[in-house]
Design an enzyme around this catalytic site. Structure first.
Site, PDB file in Angstrom:
ATOM      1  CE  LYS A 141      -1.651   2.495   3.132  1.00  0.00           C
ATOM      2  NZ  LYS A 141      -2.189   3.023   4.386  1.00  0.00           N
ATOM      3  CG  ASP A 156      -7.371   3.730   2.507  1.00  0.00           C
ATOM      4  OD1 ASP A 156      -8.324   3.339   1.811  1.00  0.00           O
ATOM      5  OD2 ASP A 156      -7.343   4.845   3.061  1.00  0.00           O
TER       6      ASP A 156
END
Ligand code: SF4
Length: 212
Positions: free
Chosen positions: A121, A139
């Protein structure tokens, strides 16, 4: 499951609601974005923005942070969860940047995830926000919104959510769509009390239709 066309429609409606959605982590350079994103694990962007002015005033670049003292770094970031671990990671990350990349942030996912504290991420955020490269960072907000709208399967892993979004949305929309979805999830389709009543996506959303 929401079709490709309807997924595009959904994110376009999110854009209408949040046309100015952007990265809320304050930063001036790719290095600062990288460090801020590492610090944002299990912390809010607001919380990170409170500590980074002092941290970056003392350590504005990888060379400075690589030569830092752990106790000083800890003192800067101790209002964040996991601050001891994060202090270790950002110092080590800076040292790796200096040793392997002359203090510059690399531009490939493979290189980024080889750095301390950097997962997929974080790498995707840096690729997309700092370098404008096609990458979709997933996220908690992006995942929740994708699942509520049935863009992906409820059982999808974070990687599967990313892969599905990349398949259903055109590449040139990935960077912006990430921000639209985050703002939509953070301020509208929130975890505890989504604003389903009057939501402009209600006709696309089976979850919302059950709620109202
Ligand atoms: Fe989220 Fe509710 Fe809108 Fe569906 S209808 S997208 S659950 S706010």
């Amino acid at each position: 499951m929401l079709s490709k066309a309807k997924t595009i429609e959904a994110v376009e409606r999110m854009e209408k609601l949040f046309p100015n959605a952007h990265c809320e982590l304050n930063h001036e350079t790719p290095f600062q974005l990288l460090i801020a994103t590492i610090l944002s694990a299990q912390a809010t962007d607001k919380g990170v923005n409170k500590v980074t002015p002092k941290l970056f005033a003392i350590y504005p670049n990888a060379h400075a942070l690589a030569n830092s003292e752990e106790e000083v770094v800890i003192e800067c970031i101790q209002s964040l969860g996991l601050y001891r671990n994060k202090a270790k990671n950002i110092r080590l990350c800076a040292q790796q940047l200096v040793e392997k990349y002359n203090g510059e942030v690399p531009r490939t996912r493979e290189e980024l995830v080889s750095l301390a504290g950097v997962g997929r991420k974080t790498a995707n955020v840096v690729l997309s926000v700092a370098f404008g490269l096609p990458a979709f960072a997933v996220d908690t907000h992006v995942e929740r919104v994708s699942k509520r709208l049935q863009i992906c399967k409820q059982s999808a892993s974070v990687l599967e959510v990313e892969e599905t979004l990349c398949k259903k949305l055109p590449k040139n929309k990935w960077g912006k769509a990430h921000h639209w979805m985050i703002f939509f999830g953070r301020y509208h389709c929130t975890a505890r009390s989504p604003k389903c009543q009057g939501c402009p996506l209600l006709d696309l959303c089976a979850y919302g239709q059950k709620e109202v």
